[in-house]
Design an enzyme around this catalytic site. Structure first.
Site, short mmCIF file in Angstrom:
data_model
loop_
_atom_site.label_atom_id
_atom_site.label_comp_id
_atom_site.label_asym_id
_atom_site.label_seq_id
_atom_site.Cartn_x
_atom_site.Cartn_y
_atom_site.Cartn_z
N ASP A 99 0.76 -1.07 -0.05
CA ASP A 99 -0.05 -0.10 -0.04
C ASP A 99 0.63 1.30 0.16
OD1 ASP A 99 -1.84 2.00 0.24
OD2 ASP A 99 -2.75 1.05 2.06
N ALA A 100 1.24 2.06 -1.12
CA ALA A 100 2.14 2.75 -1.42
C ALA A 100 1.47 4.30 -1.96
CB ALA A 100 3.26 2.32 -2.32
N LYS A 101 0.44 3.88 -2.59
CA LYS A 101 -0.51 5.13 -3.28
C LYS A 101 0.26 5.92 -3.83
CE LYS A 101 -3.73 5.02 0.59
NZ LYS A 101 -3.14 4.02 1.36
N ARG A 102 1.19 5.19 -4.81
CA ARG A 102 2.16 6.07 -5.76
C ARG A 102 1.22 6.54 -6.90
NH1 ARG A 102 5.25 6.00 -1.76
NH2 ARG A 102 7.13 4.67 -1.93
N THR A 126 -0.96 0.06 -4.48
CA THR A 126 -1.86 0.78 -4.53
C THR A 126 -1.30 2.10 -5.24
OG1 THR A 126 -1.55 1.70 -2.49
CG2 THR A 126 -3.22 0.03 -2.78
#
Length: 280
Positions: A99-102, A126
């Site tokens: 879960d890094a929301k890059r 993510t």
């Protein structure tokens, strides 16, 4: 690096009735209360790997949020790599979603992709879609890896932008429609939706009948597992129901891993109970 395709990993787990996901987001105070290793890297590694060993037969995926490792610098990031390697060894059929929301310009995303899929060995990541599909292309073109796009997030303020109207629908509905019809050319796209908004999950599922939905916000954020499953599950599974603190912080102390297992068993049972209604 694992050679398995992310969607194949998920499908095999769903076929076994597993839709639970454990979020591996270590709080150092809890880690210190639970393991004896003094070194930061070793302590985080021992803590998370013990939880993996206790829950691997119950889950479809693990979801470490990279922030909980970045905050400790090199030791934390080394621990994350250790943990993913351990999962690949002891649970080779279980996906790892970082879960890094890059989400940035394409060349930056190439670097993010190489780090997350290459160096760390994640099966999925993510991403946020605010820069559009061109920016996400390095992820989307990596066909064996999962790309989970933020759609309707679980936080209370998410509607400030996600509920804005655009061309007769909300922004999150537009993201869902693009993900289903335009972005999923490699068959590797999923969506992140908040378990705190079951009505919106149902709307997203109507738009995206085939995409995996990663559901965050159940457990301590207050989302209902049953409502989420009834809103978004499909006959073949279709969901990754993630719980972090309610599982990994179930009982800090020497028995933390067994407590995490019992919390995961309860999560699995809740999912199964709600799923029985969906498939009846």
């Amino acid at each position: 690096m694992r050679e398995e395709v992310f969607t194949d990993l998920l499908s095999r787990q769903w076929a076994q009735g597993r839709m639970a996901c454990v979020g591996l987001d270590p709080d150092m105070a809890v880690v210190r209360a639970s393991v004896t290793e003094p070194d930061t890297e070793q302590a985080i590694t021992a803590y998370a790997c013990a939880i993996v060993d206790a829950t691997a037969d119950l889950v479809c995926a693990y979801k470490p949020n990279i922030a909980f490792y970045e905050r400790w610098g090199v030791p934390g990031l080394a621990a994350l790599k250790n943990i993913i390697t351990h999962i690949n060894t002891v649970a080779p059929q279980t996906a790892v979603i970082v879960d890094a929301k890059r989400g940035d310009i394409a060349s930056t995303n190439e670097a993010y992709r190489d780090a997350l899929f290459g160096y760390f060995g994640a099966d999925a990541v993510t991403v946020q879609p605010y820069l559009g599909v061109e920016a996400l292309r390095p992820f989307l073109d990596t066909r064996d890896k999962g790309v989970i796009v933020l759609c309707r997030t679980s936080n209370p303020g998410s509607g400030e932008l996600q509920n804005l109207q655009t061309s007769g629908e909300t922004l999150y509905q537009r993201v869902a429609r693009l993900a289903q019809h335009d972005w999923n050319t490699q068959g590797n796209v999923g969506l992140l939706v908040g378990g705190t908004y079951p009505q919106e999950i149902a709307e997203v599922r109507t738009i995206t009948p085939t995409l995996p939905l990663l559901v965050a916000g159940v457990g301590r954020q207050g989302g209902s597992v049953g409502d989420a499953v009834r809103a978004g599950a499909t006959a073949f599974g279709g969901m990754i129901i993630s719980s972090s603190r309610a599982v990994i912080e179930a009982a800090p102390g020497p028995a933390f891993a067994e407590a995490a297992r019992q919390a995961t068993i309860r999560l699995h049972a809740e999912i199964e109970q709600a799923r029985s209604v969906v498939t009846a």
